[in-house]
Design a protein around this motif. Structure first.
Motif, short mmCIF file in Angstrom:
data_model
loop_
_atom_site.label_atom_id
_atom_site.label_comp_id
_atom_site.label_asym_id
_atom_site.label_seq_id
_atom_site.Cartn_x
_atom_site.Cartn_y
_atom_site.Cartn_z
N SER A 181 15.72 70.43 7.42
CA SER A 181 17.09 70.40 7.90
C SER A 181 17.15 69.35 9.00
N ASN A 182 18.06 68.40 8.83
CA ASN A 182 18.12 67.28 9.76
C ASN A 182 19.53 67.16 10.32
N ASN A 183 19.61 67.02 11.61
CA ASN A 183 20.92 66.99 12.24
C ASN A 183 21.08 65.73 13.07
N THR A 184 22.28 65.19 13.06
CA THR A 184 22.57 64.09 13.98
C THR A 184 23.91 64.34 14.64
N ILE A 185 23.98 63.92 15.87
CA ILE A 185 25.27 63.90 16.57
C ILE A 185 25.44 62.47 17.05
N ILE A 186 26.45 61.83 16.53
CA ILE A 186 26.67 60.44 16.89
C ILE A 186 28.10 60.32 17.39
N GLY A 187 28.26 59.70 18.52
CA GLY A 187 29.62 59.56 19.01
C GLY A 187 29.66 58.93 20.36
N ASN A 188 30.89 58.84 20.86
CA ASN A 188 31.04 58.31 22.20
C ASN A 188 32.28 58.87 22.86
N ALA A 189 32.30 58.73 24.16
CA ALA A 189 33.49 59.07 24.92
C ALA A 189 33.84 57.82 25.70
N TYR A 190 35.13 57.51 25.81
CA TYR A 190 35.48 56.26 26.45
C TYR A 190 36.75 56.40 27.27
N ALA A 191 36.89 55.46 28.16
CA ALA A 191 38.13 55.35 28.93
C ALA A 191 38.54 53.89 28.91
N GLU A 192 39.82 53.67 28.73
CA GLU A 192 40.29 52.29 28.69
C GLU A 192 41.44 52.16 29.67
N LEU A 193 41.28 51.21 30.53
CA LEU A 193 42.26 51.01 31.58
C LEU A 193 42.98 49.69 31.33
N GLN A 194 44.29 49.75 31.36
CA GLN A 194 45.06 48.53 31.13
C GLN A 194 46.04 48.38 32.29
N PRO A 195 45.56 47.87 33.41
CA PRO A 195 46.42 47.84 34.60
C PRO A 195 47.60 46.89 34.44
N ILE A 196 47.38 45.82 33.74
CA ILE A 196 48.49 44.93 33.40
C ILE A 196 48.38 44.64 31.91
N LYS A 197 49.44 44.12 31.38
CA LYS A 197 49.55 44.02 29.93
C LYS A 197 48.39 43.25 29.30
N ASP A 198 47.90 42.22 29.96
CA ASP A 198 46.93 41.35 29.32
C ASP A 198 45.48 41.75 29.56
N LEU A 199 45.27 42.72 30.39
CA LEU A 199 43.91 43.02 30.81
C LEU A 199 43.50 44.43 30.39
N LYS A 200 42.34 44.53 29.80
CA LYS A 200 41.83 45.86 29.43
C LYS A 200 40.43 46.01 29.98
N ILE A 201 40.19 47.15 30.59
CA ILE A 201 38.85 47.44 31.08
C ILE A 201 38.41 48.71 30.36
N ARG A 202 37.27 48.63 29.76
CA ARG A 202 36.87 49.77 28.93
C ARG A 202 35.43 50.17 29.23
N SER A 203 35.23 51.45 29.31
CA SER A 203 33.90 51.98 29.55
C SER A 203 33.62 53.02 28.48
N SER A 204 32.43 52.95 27.90
CA SER A 204 32.16 53.92 26.86
C SER A 204 30.73 54.41 26.98
N TYR A 205 30.54 55.67 26.77
CA TYR A 205 29.21 56.27 26.79
C TYR A 205 28.96 56.83 25.41
N GLY A 206 27.95 56.30 24.75
CA GLY A 206 27.69 56.72 23.38
C GLY A 206 26.38 57.45 23.26
N VAL A 207 26.31 58.34 22.32
CA VAL A 207 25.05 59.03 22.07
C VAL A 207 24.71 58.96 20.59
N ASN A 208 23.44 58.86 20.33
CA ASN A 208 22.91 59.00 18.99
C ASN A 208 21.79 60.02 19.14
#
Lengths: 552, 1066
Positions: free
Chosen positions: B456-483
């Motif tokens: 029996s083999n299990n995997t959990i793959i995914g991420n959680a992220y936040a994306e900040l767009q303080p002004i229309k042209d700019l995006k700041i993104r942080s993501s934490y992923g797990v495998n």
């Protein structure tokens, strides 16, 4: 808006955060670091163990003793039609690429490991000077031994005495044997003269001063014989003369505590099978075992119940020479177990023995002899798969799997004694004797010890024979009978320059190929000078620096 | 009832709302209301309003278009009306009016159109502005193919991506290469699922996938610099869309799988006849069958035709079943998508053992707008998460020593399957017969090795992220992923005695478990700005990745207290005895591998006409020593949209033409053994046995390798160019690519001099060149309600090793691959394709004594072989030195295809849909041998009837021999066959019953039937011309030859399947 700016600032600070190089540091948890090693007696013992491990070769057909038997006039090739691993050494062919690479590689692995020990030994700290000298002496012994094997099988080979990857051309025989003799001399001088009986039984398998003395004689005899020399010029100056070697042999005979087991046959495992084996029963044999009682063995390769095909096991933890040398694919012919049928015995050897010589039936199975048990009634020519070749009806008895009745059925005797896997390919763990006391005696006689006649007679008397004036011809015959199938015959022929005569006599030998009657003729090729080919890949990898041997 | 309830769901009450919607639809059937005004806003998936959208009352010409703010207003006739929203580049959407006053609609972009965006790594880009060689496949197209593994659906649709089944066992991983095999090390592409690196995508259910983007050229992949040397496959799982009602889909199919082509084995009577002939040919005495074979009288009389071991091992109509449910939707501030999949497939072979593959997967993707200000989503957070559980069959497939199928092919037909009475030591199976006493009952062996062996083999793959767009042209993104992975297996092997060499003394237990976690932290800033006609976008970021746990533990013991499968746990095996019981305990944690990266990308275009992209990525890897850790991987690409030039405006025949070119470098850091830069001492395989007891082990240590502190990145450098051309009103689309990929400084263990005395380290030591072209042609048209499309793809690749850093210039393959006792048969060598077949060339079979007399050494009358005779092969003395030996061996075959091609046709007419797809390969060879050369009693296939048995009977197959003979023990072109093939791999016919059940409360109710692997056109004589097998041993890196392929030892063939399926959408 302020809130947004704060969030933006915090988020930005995450990015390009100072993430140091240490994030990429990681530790090796399963290996020790070289810089911290070769410092304690425990380290040196581990390093020596790994060096000893190279005496066993992970390819049955490349086993040193088996190869020498197949190349000699004592054995034919055997096996099945496709067992080129057996036919190549026997027929002086090289039908496959890198036929002898495992052997070559294993010897150099041993050399590298001893080079490491010898070169780093000055950083090891010992309280006990005797133990220190013993350890260093063993390292020298092993290096000498590995180079001697290479020199005997391949002739000239690269000489490397530092633990560095070097692409050296072949060394001359003078350089090689100068190093080999130097190493054995170091070993003799460093190791203490402790009697066999006083050495703790836990140390069985370790080299001794006595083993080094014997190996020195073997190297001296091979070099001076094969290359027509009278002495060895040592690496780093000095010489080894015949009288020095005689001195060491006399020392070994007198002081080692080694001796002859009264009945020659009790050395060999078949002597254990007294319950099921008429020959052992009728002769009241009693095996001396391999737990310390065998004072005749001066040096041997040790095997174990841990063999297997996959890590953490490997095949060479068992004695696969025994498996290869069994009568081909016979099942349950107690006491002779199953195996691959390499090296059927030359019938001329059988007939040249005197009948009263206990070594005749003590060394060879005659499948027609009722005393040999089920073999005489149930032997299947060609083996279970009817593909055996060059069968002569004679098999060697010294290194053949012995099976006995037990609660687990018909199984290997060593399996009964030491466990392991219930698998006939893995349960052979007989000591592979590299140096036996009778060899020491015969070498002493040949070298011209003042005790030559005495040494010679001791060997003959034990075999149930009468005394005979010692002479080179008498010694030649005696060595053949005493040491048959122990991997020394072929090199004896080479150093006596008797190989061509011996192979010329090996003609029209009646054999069965897959049950059909045919004849076998030896196919020695003198242009090879008796040496094996250097593995082709090594010639290529050296970019031409390593030249192929003549005749290959 | 709120009028906009169904379109502005939030996550909490989506389910309730879904039910309400269904009720509403039902309710609607009985309600009649009068005409009135409906208003709304039309937006795209990103929330941008869409001006100019056609809004028409279905079945009428009454309509309007949306204004500059995407708003519309239309007068309807009643609640039964439906509004149709259409816009170029977007999918048509139909909405029932009901009694709604406001209908806000989100249109999805159409995959066939140019406004589609493609994933490019850390961002998306409009496809028309993309300058690399990328390939985008939509989830719907993947699902349509009904493959158990999503990657297999790309076969034939993705030029330049070679997908080859390793074998046909359920759950077996496919071999995937992008633009040829680039290294003898790890040549797998990198998979990135929603930003998380994974080793494959087999954990996903095909229905979870929104799209797959393949980044083929270096410049496209360069943003993943460190891991991109073998190309990158980006997978986006399904997301919801804003302001969309919940869409619930349920997909089901049931399949019946059978073997497409069975090997024809000889029956007992045929076998006896052939063995007699072989014996006679070798001058052997005839076998006394009556003495050595049980029930000989029944065989002689024809009453019993022997055991057909292959048939005994085969399952007809093995079942496969798939269920997939997904729900997706979104409110104003939340989008969500979740899926649940269950897949079960029974193998077509090995019902006596464990031959079932099972996969359960669950997925949840959501995104929430946390801060919104002035219509700008300032802060979004979300997550993508997939959990998968798989259970793999334990039927053995692999080398000749590890294959239940191979065992069945070679087993003796005279051996009965079952024993007649209990006195048989193998009872209930039959013990080996005396004729061939080493030939073991393969079914018994299969049962004992596989039936009580579960995992029996299990995997959990995914991420959680936040994306900040303080002004229309700019995006700041942080993501934490797990495998993360965790799994276990347990095997019980009963005590058995099947033949003298095949018996166990005790029952055995093996338990294993493993778990691990690799985390990834990714931070990016992206900025996009248009100034006049200048459009610029940039992204910069860093990424940290670390394997923080990689634990494995296993134990083996024998002689249990209970002696049955149910109680086979290590704790029930009390005696610890390494020598007698083989007790073995292993436990290790290989954590610590890490990667630190910085990267940036700038894209610029002028008026969507001139396009430039530059990428730079720097990676540090823990696999290398300090000072050699960092690799820098730059790339540049440019494109010219010729069709946007003013001078092209008049050329109406050309709708779109873009010319692309790129250059770039990518890296590879994968080595199978770490710490190559360290000088360290190993304890492996250096045990010796001092002392009186042979069971006493003394462990030795030795310098593990010649250290290589200079070891660093492998680099692949690629130049790529191509064009996209759309003509005839965009109905005909061409994509063409050319590439030249040079992989340099392979991470490889090149053989070194044995005199070094220890292992050679990994070095940067080899180069390979892959050159090729790729072509894809699409035709899509609509005639009335009849829509159809044709896709054809073709890829050509030429692979050549250009350097190996040692003096031999060869990396050797192993021996004993085709059969025990055979020599090396494939290798990597300078000047040849990777893994080419190496052996003797033959020049036919000698027909008569004259030909035998003529087969002599050059310039002599000496025959090549003393015993040569009519019926023997003439081996070619290629170097004319008068002997046939290793020096005469040449390239006798190449397992790498020259061409890979695919063809797909699909059509739709009023709910009726039809799909047929085919794929194939050409220009490659397979080495095939189903019969060992060292066992005269092994069974034959009916191919044996092609043998030479008298003058003129065969010109290529030699005579039979009762002994092993060089005719067959030599590796020669006798075993090499061309394996060109064309396979019709899928025909699907479906009908959407919604067409006739208009009032049924579903959006789609499609039933379909599919036939897979229907027919294969090939001259190849084996079971299956698609043979990915090359010897690999995952447990021993030294024996891993993943770069080899095309070796057919009787490998598990792909099944032919028929399936019935259902797609339901609410």
């Amino acid at each position: 808006m302020k809130r947004i700016i704060y969030i933006a600032l915090i988020a930005t600070s995450f990015i390009f955060q100072s993430c140091g190089e240490e994030f990429l540091d990681t530790k090796n948890l399963y290996e020790k670091l070289d810089v911290d090693y070769y410092k304690t007696p425990a380290d040196i013992n581990e390093a020596l163990t790994a060096a000893y491990c190279c005496m066993a070769i992970d390819n049955g057909a490349n086993n040193q003793t088996l190869l020498a038997n197949l190349m000699s006039d004592d054995c034919l090739g055997g096996g099945s039609e496709i067992d080129e691993g057996f036919h190549n050494p026997d027929r002086f062919l090289n039908s496959t690429e890198d036929t002898y690479l495992t052997f070559w590689e294993t010897m150099y692995t041993g050399i590298f490991r001893t080079n490491m020990i010898i070169n780093r030994f000055n950083q090891a700290e010992y309280d006990d000077e005797v133990a220190k000298n013993q350890a260093l002496g063993e390292a020298y012994f092993l290096r000498g031994y590995y180079y001697l094997k290479l020199a005997q099988f391949f002739g000239n080979v690269p000489l490397i005495t530092v633990p560095e990857p070097l692409n050296n051309p072949k060394a001359s025989e003078d350089e090689l044997f100068g190093q080999i003799a130097y190493d054995f001399k170091q070993a003799i001088e460093l190791m203490a003269p402790t009697k066999y009986q006083s050495i703790p039984v836990e140390n069985l398998g370790h080299a001794t001063k006595w083993a080094a003395e014997g190996m020195m004689a073997r190297a001296f005899l091979f070099y001076t014989g094969k290359y027509n020399k009278s002495e060895i010029a040592l690496a780093g100056g000095g010489t080894i003369t015949k009288s020095q070697v005689v001195g060491w042999i006399d020392d070994c005979v007198a002081n080692s505590g080694h001796g002859l087991i009264p009945d020659f046959r009790n050395i060999w495992p078949y002597a254990y099978a007294t319950a099921d084996y008429p020959y052992a029963k009728n002769n009241n044999l009693s095996w001396v075992g391999e737990e310390g009682g065998n004072f005749e063995t001066v040096f041997a390769v040790k095997y174990s119940p841990y063999a297997g095909w996959n890590a953490p096991a490997k095949i060479s933890y068992s004695n696969s020479m025994t498996l290869c040398s069994a009568l081909r694919e016979q099942s349950s012919l107690i006491p002779f177990g199953n195996g691959w049928g390499a090296g059927p015995v030359n019938p001329n050897l059988w007939s040249s023995f005197e009948d009263k010589d206990t070594r005749k039936k003590g060394s060879i199975i005659d499948i027609t002899d009722p005393e040999e048990g089920n073999v005489s009634t149930d032997y299947k020519w060609g083996g279970q798969n009817a593909n055996g070749v060059e069968e002569t009806g004679f098999g060697q008895k010294k290194y053949t799997p012995i099976v006995v009745n037990s609660s687990a059925g018909v199984v290997g005797m060593y399996y009964v004694l030491y466990g392991g896997e219930n698998n006939f390919q893995l349960w052979n763990m007989q000591d592979e004797i590299l140096l036996r006391f009778s060899d020491i005696l015969l070498m002493g006689a040949e070298l011209g010890s003042s005790n030559a006649q005495n040494y010679f007679d001791r060997v003959r008397t034990r075999a149930g024979l009468d005394s005979k004036p010692v002479s080179l011809d008498a010694i030649k015959a005696e060595r053949r009978y005493e040491l048959a199938f122990e991997g020394v015959r072929y090199f004896d022929l080479l150093r006596w320059h008797d190989e061509e005569a011996a192979f010329a006599a090996m003609k029209n030998i009646p054999v069965k190929n897959i049950g059909e009657d045919e004849v076998y003729n030896a196919s020695y090729r003198p242009e090879t000078k008796g040496f094996l080919p250097i593995p082709e890949s090594q010639v290529l990898l050296s970019n031409g620096k390593l030249e192929q041997n003549p005749g290959w | 009832m709120s009028s906009n309830l169904t379109f502005t769901l939030n996550r909490r009450n989506w389910f309730r709302s879904g039910l309400v919607l269904i009720m509403l639809l039902i309710f609607q059937l009985s309600v009649f209301s009068q005409g009135r005004q409906v208003t709304g806003v039309v937006t795209d998936e990103s929330g941008e309003t869409l001006p100019g959208v056609n809004v028409v009352i279905k079945g009428t010409t009454v309509g309007t278009i949306t204004d500059i703010d995407g708003k519309y207003s239309i007068s309807t006739r009643g609640t039964n009306d439906e509004l149709t929203f259409t816009f170029v580049g977007y999918l048509e959407k139909v909405v029932a009016v009901g009694d709604l006053a406001q209908i806000n609609v989100t249109l999805k972009s159409d995959v066939m159109q140019l406004n589609e965006v493609v994933a490019i790594g850390y961002g998306v880009q409009k496809k028309k502005l993309n300058t690399g060689s990328t390939l985008n496949v939509k989830g719907d197209d993947i699902q349509k193919m009904n493959t158990s593994r999503p990657i297999d659906a790309l076969q034939g649709l993705s030029p330049g991506v070679s997908i080859q089944q390793s074998n046909g066992q359920p759950g077996a991983e496919s071999k995937v290469y992008i633009r040829g095999i680039g290294t003898t090390g790890n040549s797998k592409p990198t998979y990135i699922v929603d930003g998380v690196a994974t080793s494959s995508i087999d954990h996903l259910s095909p229905s979870d996938i929104e799209s797959i983007d393949v980044l083929k050229d270096a410049a496209s992949a360069a943003i993943y610099g460190s891991r991109a040397a073998n190309g990158v496959i980006l997978v986006t799982t399904k997301k919801g869309s804003k302001n969309d009602k919940p869409t619930i889909t349920y997909d089901f199919y049931n399949g019946w799988n059978s073997i497409y082509k069975k090997p024809e084995l000889l029956n007992a009577q045929q076998y006896v006849e052939i063995v007699n002939e072989a014996y006679a040919n070798s001058g052997l005495k005839a076998i006394k069958w009556d003495k050595q074979v049980p029930n000989w009288d029944k065989i002689e009389s024809g009453e019993w035709t022997g055991t057909n071991w292959f048939d005994e091992m085969t399952t007809e109509n093995a079942q496969a079943q798939s269920h997939a449910i997904s729900i997706a939707g979104g409110s104003d501030r939340t989008i969500y998508s979740m899926g649940f999949g269950y897949y079960k497939e029974e193998g077509t072979l090995g019902p006596q053992g464990n031959n079932v593959y099972e996969r359960i997967s669950a997925r949840l993707n959501t995104e929430n707008v946390i801060i919104r200000s002035n219509n700008l989503d300032i802060l979004k957070v979300g997550e993508n998460l997939t959990y998968t559980n798989t259970k793999n069959p334990t039927f053995r497939t692999g080398s000749i020593y590890w294959s239940d199928l191979h065992n069945a092919l070679v087993a003796n037909p005279l051996l009965p399957m079952y024993a007649e009475d209990e006195s048989d030591p193998a009872y209930p199976y039959h013990y080996a017969i005396s004729l061939a006493s080493a030939d073991v009952n393969p079914i018994a062996l299969l049962e004992y090795n596989s039936k009580y062996n579960h995992n029996s083999n299990n995997t959990i793959i995914g991420n959680a992220y936040a994306e900040l767009q303080p002004i229309k042209d700019l995006k700041i993104r942080s993501s934490y992923g797990v495998n993360a992975w965790f799994g276990s297996s347990r095997q019980w092997t009963p005590m058995y005695d099947l033949a003298t060499r095949t018996a166990t003394k005790y029952d055995q237990v093996d338990q294993r478990m493993n778990l691990g976690l690799t985390w990834t932290m990714t931070n990016t800033i992206s900025y996009a700005k248009s100034i006049g006609k200048h459009n610029i976008s940039a992204v910069a970021g860093n990424e940290m990745m670390k394997t923080s746990v990689n634990l494995s533990m296993s134990g083996h013991n024998e002689n249990g207290l209970f002696g049955d499968a149910e109680h086979a746990y290590l704790s029930n095996y009390k005696t610890i005895d390494a020598a007698e019981l083989g007790t073995l305990i292993n436990g290790r944690d290989d954590y610590g591998e890490s990667l630190l990266s910085y990267f940036g990308r700038i894209s610029y275009d002028f008026n969507e006409k001139y396009l430039f992209t530059a990428v730079l990525r720097a990676d540090g890897s823990s696999n290398f020593a300090e000072g050699h850790r960092w690799g820098t991987f730059p790339s540049l690409s440019a494109g010219w949209v010729v069709s946007n030039e003013s001078f092209m405006k008049d050329i109406s025949a050309i709708n779109f033409l873009k010319i692309r070119g790129s250059w770039g470098q990518n890296g590879n850091k994968d080595i199978k053994k770490r710490f190559q830069y360290l000088s360290s001492l190993s304890y492996d395989l250096a045990t010796y046995y001092f002392g009186p007891n042979k069971a006493t082990q003394t462990f030795g240590a030795y310098p593990a390798r010649v250290p290589n502190p200079k070891l660093t990145w492998e680099t692949s450098e690629q130049t790529s160019a191509g064009f996209d051309l759309h003509i005839i009103d965009r109905k005909l689309q061409f994509t063409f690519d050319w590439y030249n990929k040079n992989t340099r400084d392979w991470l490889v263990v090149a053989p070194s001099l044995a005199t070094n005395g220890t292992d050679a380290p990994y070095i940067n030591g080899g180069n390979v060149q892959n050159q090729g072209i790729e072509l894809a042609i699409n035709w899509n048209d609509k005639v009335g309600d009849f829509k159809y499309g044709v896709t054809a793809t073709l890829a050509h690749n030429k692979n050549e090793v250009t350097a190996i850093e040692n003096d031999e210039k060869i990396i050797h393959g192993p021996t004993n691959v085709l059969a025990q006792g055979t020599s090396e048969m494939f290798r990597a060598q300078v000047g040849f394709p990777i893994g080419y077949f190496w052996g003797y060339e033959t020049d036919g079979v000698m027909q008569n004594d004259a030909e035998v007399a003529a087969y002599v050494k050059p310039g002599t009358t000496t025959p090549y072989f003393k015993d040569q005779q009519a019926g023997d092969l003439r081996f070619v003395d290629t170097n004319l030195d008068g002997s046939i030996d290793e020096k005469d061996k040449v390239m006798i075959g190449d397992p790498n295809p020259d061409f890979i091609f695919g063809l797909q046709f699909n059509a739709e007419y009023k709910g009726l849909s039809f799909l047929v797809s085919a794929n194939g390969k050409s220009g490659h060879q397979i080495a095939k041998l189903y019969r060992p050369v060292d066992n005269v009693f092994a069974n034959y296939t009916t191919d044996v009837y092609d043998r030479w048995h008298g003058e003129g009977t065969s010109f290529d197959q030699p005579r039979l021999t009762g002994k092993s003979h060089r005719n067959r023990t030599n590796i020669s072109d006798l075993y090499i066959e061309d394996a060109d093939f064309l396979r019709i791999n899928n025909i699907t016919l479906g009908y959407d019953f919604k067409q006739i059940l208009k009032n049924f409360p579903v959006e789609e109710l499609r039933l379909y039937v599919t036939a897979k692997n229907i027919v294969t056109f090939t001259k190849y004589s084996g079971m299956d011309p698609e043979v990915g097998y090359g010897p690999t041993d995952a447990s021993n890196p030294d024996n891993d030859f993943g770069w080899a392929s095309g070796i057919d030892l009787g490998l598990y063939p792909a099944a032919q399947s028929y399936m019935i399926g259902l797609n339901l959408r609410f």
